[in-house]
Design an enzyme around this catalytic site. Sequence first.
Site, PDB file in Angstrom:
ATOM      1  N   ASP A  67       1.070  -1.512  -0.105  1.00 46.33           N
ATOM      2  CA  ASP A  67       0.138  -0.197   0.233  1.00 46.33           C
ATOM      3  C   ASP A  67       1.099   1.234   0.114  1.00 46.33           C
ATOM      4  OD1 ASP A  67       1.169  -0.383   2.751  1.00 46.33           O
ATOM      5  OD2 ASP A  67      -0.973  -0.871   3.370  1.00 46.33           O
ATOM      6  N   HIS A 138      -6.950  -4.789   9.824  1.00 49.77           N
ATOM      7  CA  HIS A 138      -6.987  -4.480   8.205  1.00 49.77           C
ATOM      8  C   HIS A 138      -5.744  -5.656   7.581  1.00 49.77           C
ATOM      9  CE1 HIS A 138      -4.654  -0.272   8.783  1.00 49.77           C
ATOM     10  NE2 HIS A 138      -3.491  -1.460   9.126  1.00 49.77           N
ATOM     11  N   GLU A 143      -9.777  -1.547   5.112  1.00 49.90           N
ATOM     12  CA  GLU A 143     -10.188  -1.105   6.293  1.00 49.90           C
ATOM     13  C   GLU A 143     -12.286  -1.933   6.000  1.00 49.90           C
ATOM     14  OE1 GLU A 143      -8.836  -0.202   7.649  1.00 49.90           O
ATOM     15  OE2 GLU A 143      -8.379   2.154   8.048  1.00 49.90           O
TER      16      GLU A 143
HETATM   17  C1  GLP Z   1      -0.456   0.697   8.783  1.00 48.10           C
HETATM   18  C2  GLP Z   1       0.390  -0.367   7.145  1.00 48.10           C
HETATM   19  C3  GLP Z   1      -0.042  -1.915   7.239  1.00 48.10           C
HETATM   20  C4  GLP Z   1       0.351  -2.366   8.633  1.00 48.10           C
HETATM   21  C5  GLP Z   1      -0.387  -1.660  10.419  1.00 48.10           C
HETATM   22  C6  GLP Z   1       0.368  -2.332  10.795  1.00 48.10           C
HETATM   23  O1  GLP Z   1      -1.631   0.587   8.611  1.00 48.10           O
HETATM   24  N1  GLP Z   1      -0.831  -0.546   5.578  1.00 48.10           N
HETATM   25  O2  GLP Z   1      -0.086  -3.002   6.195  1.00 48.10           O
HETATM   26  O3  GLP Z   1       0.367  -3.850   9.069  1.00 48.10           O
HETATM   27  O4  GLP Z   1       0.600  -0.593   9.639  1.00 48.10           O
HETATM   28  O5  GLP Z   1       1.060  -0.741  11.774  1.00 48.10           O
HETATM   29  P1  GLP Z   1       2.372  -1.492  12.826  1.00 48.10           P
HETATM   30  O6  GLP Z   1       2.973  -2.409  12.274  1.00 48.10           O
HETATM   31  O7  GLP Z   1       2.679  -0.034  13.144  1.00 48.10           O
HETATM   32  O8  GLP Z   1       1.672  -1.734  13.692  1.00 48.10           O
END
Ligand code: GLP
Length: 253
Positions: A67, A138, A143
């Site tokens: 993404d 997600h 979402e």
């Molecule tokens: C963002 C990304 C996701 C990821 C999430 C988790 O939202 N788009 O792909 O899984 O962060 O983030 P963290 O590892 O900082 O909790």
Amino acid sequence: MKLIITPDAASATHVAAHLLADTIRQRPDAVLGLATGRTMEGVYAALADIHRAEALSFSGIASFNLDEYVGLPPSDPRSYRHYMQTHLFDHVDADERHIHVPNGIAADLKTECAAYEAAIRTHGGISLQLLGIGDTGHIGFNEPPSPFDTRTRVVELDAATRQQNAEMFGGDPDAVPSEAITMGVGTILDAKRLLMVATGPAKADIVAAALEGPITPDVSASAIRLHGDVVVVLDEASAGALSPETRALANAG
Ligand code: GLP
């Protein structure tokens, strides 16, 4: 589903990095599906260590990130393209021409999404897709609700996600872009193998919902249970809300 529970976050990210490294060793031209977020910082640091210590070459791989924020150019330090450069690509020998991250400033976002899907297909599909999990459940930026047949598309980010990711934007959730391009749940499920990683106590409830609750578009991470080749790597803290039955899967190795 193969479940691995490690004592702490460092060992979880280490295990995940070794699984990625094994994939590259088995197939030096592997197509890696990559993820961002704080959890992955440890994975990429460990992978860069393996590259140095064990001469693991990334020169033949191609990569596709899950993404990107809409409106941020690749040079923006808050973009996922920039994240990938600083956390992984500056430290390994990947060929820049084979790195793919959705272009969040494409003039025509719809065309960009279709081209991204086509490029994944042209590369023969994703060998291994790395996944984190967001507070909303997600994967990528899918979402709730995200139907399981969704493909790469523009989505509106949840308030909870903008809050979760505000740190990079001066702590202000309103400064987080309101839209992103994300691979769809269907795109993710097409990968040959999925590798989900979660660490820390804040993830415990959503991890349990994804692995034990209903398989539903309301928790897009629950879709991974429909895939035939999934590895989930958790530390003890993020596994904290799992039932003994699910934990037994980990004990079964
Ligand atoms: C963002 C990304 C996701 C990821 C999430 C988790 O939202 N788009 O792909 O899984 O962060 O983030 P963290 O590892 O900082 O909790």
